[in-house]
Design a protein around this motif. Structure first.
Motif, PDB file in Angstrom:
ATOM      1  N   LYS A 141       3.384  -9.634  20.576  1.00  0.00           N
ATOM      2  CA  LYS A 141       3.523  -8.423  21.386  1.00  0.00           C
ATOM      3  C   LYS A 141       3.750  -8.773  22.856  1.00  0.00           C
ATOM      4  O   LYS A 141       4.563  -8.177  23.544  1.00  0.00           O
ATOM      5  CB  LYS A 141       2.236  -7.593  21.242  1.00  0.00           C
ATOM      6  CG  LYS A 141       2.430  -6.110  21.464  1.00  0.00           C
ATOM      7  CD  LYS A 141       1.132  -5.336  21.228  1.00  0.00           C
ATOM      8  CE  LYS A 141       0.644  -5.398  19.794  1.00  0.00           C
ATOM      9  NZ  LYS A 141      -0.620  -4.657  19.565  1.00  0.00           N
ATOM     10  N   PRO A 152      -1.680   0.677  14.756  1.00  0.00           N
ATOM     11  CA  PRO A 152      -0.261   0.359  14.572  1.00  0.00           C
ATOM     12  C   PRO A 152       0.640   1.544  14.925  1.00  0.00           C
ATOM     13  O   PRO A 152       0.180   2.691  14.904  1.00  0.00           O
ATOM     14  CB  PRO A 152      -0.172   0.042  13.079  1.00  0.00           C
ATOM     15  CG  PRO A 152      -1.289   0.788  12.456  1.00  0.00           C
ATOM     16  CD  PRO A 152      -2.382   0.850  13.477  1.00  0.00           C
ATOM     17  N   GLU A 181       4.926  -1.939  15.720  1.00  0.00           N
ATOM     18  CA  GLU A 181       4.114  -2.582  14.683  1.00  0.00           C
ATOM     19  C   GLU A 181       3.966  -1.664  13.466  1.00  0.00           C
ATOM     20  O   GLU A 181       3.477  -0.540  13.590  1.00  0.00           O
ATOM     21  CB  GLU A 181       2.743  -2.907  15.270  1.00  0.00           C
ATOM     22  CG  GLU A 181       1.850  -3.699  14.345  1.00  0.00           C
ATOM     23  CD  GLU A 181       0.540  -4.077  15.027  1.00  0.00           C
ATOM     24  OE1 GLU A 181       0.251  -5.270  15.135  1.00  0.00           O
ATOM     25  OE2 GLU A 181      -0.195  -3.158  15.453  1.00  0.00           O
ATOM     26  N   PRO A 231      -4.227  -4.148  11.597  1.00  0.00           N
ATOM     27  CA  PRO A 231      -4.010  -3.638  12.958  1.00  0.00           C
ATOM     28  C   PRO A 231      -4.904  -2.431  13.224  1.00  0.00           C
ATOM     29  O   PRO A 231      -5.133  -1.623  12.319  1.00  0.00           O
ATOM     30  CB  PRO A 231      -2.540  -3.213  12.954  1.00  0.00           C
ATOM     31  CG  PRO A 231      -1.944  -3.802  11.749  1.00  0.00           C
ATOM     32  CD  PRO A 231      -3.027  -4.046  10.767  1.00  0.00           C
ATOM     33  N   TRP A 240       8.114  -4.723  13.684  1.00  0.00           N
ATOM     34  CA  TRP A 240       7.287  -5.866  13.271  1.00  0.00           C
ATOM     35  C   TRP A 240       6.384  -5.457  12.109  1.00  0.00           C
ATOM     36  O   TRP A 240       5.398  -4.749  12.299  1.00  0.00           O
ATOM     37  CB  TRP A 240       6.444  -6.379  14.435  1.00  0.00           C
ATOM     38  CG  TRP A 240       5.782  -7.688  14.114  1.00  0.00           C
ATOM     39  CD1 TRP A 240       4.724  -7.882  13.285  1.00  0.00           C
ATOM     40  CD2 TRP A 240       6.177  -8.973  14.601  1.00  0.00           C
ATOM     41  NE1 TRP A 240       4.426  -9.226  13.199  1.00  0.00           N
ATOM     42  CE2 TRP A 240       5.292  -9.912  14.013  1.00  0.00           C
ATOM     43  CE3 TRP A 240       7.177  -9.430  15.467  1.00  0.00           C
ATOM     44  CZ2 TRP A 240       5.395 -11.289  14.273  1.00  0.00           C
ATOM     45  CZ3 TRP A 240       7.260 -10.794  15.723  1.00  0.00           C
ATOM     46  CH2 TRP A 240       6.376 -11.708  15.126  1.00  0.00           C
ATOM     47  N   ARG A 273      -0.800 -11.419  16.457  1.00  0.00           N
ATOM     48  CA  ARG A 273       0.152 -10.330  16.748  1.00  0.00           C
ATOM     49  C   ARG A 273       0.195 -10.036  18.245  1.00  0.00           C
ATOM     50  O   ARG A 273       1.239  -9.638  18.763  1.00  0.00           O
ATOM     51  CB  ARG A 273      -0.194  -9.087  15.928  1.00  0.00           C
ATOM     52  CG  ARG A 273       0.045  -9.299  14.431  1.00  0.00           C
ATOM     53  CD  ARG A 273      -0.115  -8.007  13.661  1.00  0.00           C
ATOM     54  NE  ARG A 273      -1.434  -7.438  13.735  1.00  0.00           N
ATOM     55  CZ  ARG A 273      -2.455  -7.728  12.910  1.00  0.00           C
ATOM     56  NH1 ARG A 273      -2.292  -8.605  11.935  1.00  0.00           N
ATOM     57  NH2 ARG A 273      -3.630  -7.137  13.045  1.00  0.00           N
ATOM     58  N   THR A 305       3.630  -6.232   9.416  1.00  0.00           N
ATOM     59  CA  THR A 305       2.525  -7.145   9.119  1.00  0.00           C
ATOM     60  C   THR A 305       1.819  -6.661   7.854  1.00  0.00           C
ATOM     61  O   THR A 305       1.773  -5.457   7.586  1.00  0.00           O
ATOM     62  CB  THR A 305       1.529  -7.202  10.307  1.00  0.00           C
ATOM     63  OG1 THR A 305       0.373  -7.955   9.928  1.00  0.00           O
ATOM     64  CG2 THR A 305       1.060  -5.823  10.744  1.00  0.00           C
TER      65      THR A 305
END
Ligand code: PPS
Ligand code: MG
Length: 202
Positions: free
Chosen positions: A120, A173, A130, A170, A33, A116, A35
């Motif tokens: 998740k 991450p 992530e 994040p 994922w 997120r 971001t």
């Protein structure tokens, strides 16, 4: 307005399971994922990553905001509510791929911790890798590959991430890639190195 369906009887336990499908493909499925701000390099890394994974025999599917928003999510905009619904649907789609043994490479701004967390929660945290594609607003604005930053500055785009709509980095991450300090090839190498052990089936 549609009414919510009742009398639904899911058959999750009677359909062929994820393990069997991962076995057929000889890989562990995961959701990678990515971001980051618009123009941070998510799509570029995803394309490079998919090529590298394909060379190594992995079956993948890229899910990218700009593409998804022309199809399944074409009725959604960029309000907080719509972004959350965008990500919720994508997480559900990712889960279907996961159950099919396929690795998804997701490129979504997915701007807040809450958004997120929605993803998740749906995907399951064990399978949610992530990757923070980190480039500052200034750097992304200088690149301005799609001309969106200029339009946002001129007021032609509302709710633009990092300008009049929030982006929260994040906190912890799986991996962070600073794309202003690395070439795309180096970025892909770094992702491959971190992720490969999770994808190989023993
Ligand atoms: S989100 O926040 O996760 O729902 O966004 P996402 O589905 O990833 O879509 C981001 C792409 O849409 C274009 N775009 C915008 N991005 C951010 N803010 C605003 N207001 C906006 N309007 C259009 C843009 O091309 C994004 O793609 P990337 O690849 O991130 O640049
Ligand atoms: Mg993109």
């Amino acid at each position: 307005m549609t009414t919510k369906a009742t009398n639904i009887h899911p058959v999750f336990d009677r359909i062929l399971g994820r393990e069997d499908k991962e076995g057929i493909l000889n890989q562990n499925s995961k959701v990678i994922w990515m971001t980051g701000l618009s123009g941070s390099g998510k799509t570029t890394i995803a394309i490079g990553l998919e090529k590298e994974l394909q060379k190594r025999g992995f079956l993948t599917q890229i899910l990218d905001g700009d593409n998804i928003r022309t199809g399944i999510n074409k009725n959604l905009g960029f309000s907080e509510e719509d972004r959350t619904e965008n990500i919720r649907r994508i997480a559900e789609v990712s889960k279907l791929f996961l159950n099919c043994g396929v690795i998804t490479i997701n490129c979504f701004v997915s701007p807040t911790i809450d958004i997120r967390d929605v993803a998740k929660e749906i995907v399951g945290k064990e399978d949610f890798l992530e990757v923070y594609v980190n480039a500052s607003y200034k750097v992304c604005e200088e690149r301005d590959v799609k001309g969106l930053y200029k339009k946002a500055r001129n007021g032609e785009i509302k709710n633009f991430t990092g300008l009049d709509s929030p982006f929260e980095a994040p906190e912890n991450p799986f991996l962070e890639i600073k794309t202003s300090e690395m070439t795309p090839v180096e970025s892909v190498e770094k992702v491959i190195e971190a992720i490969l052990p999770r994808l190989i089936r023993n």
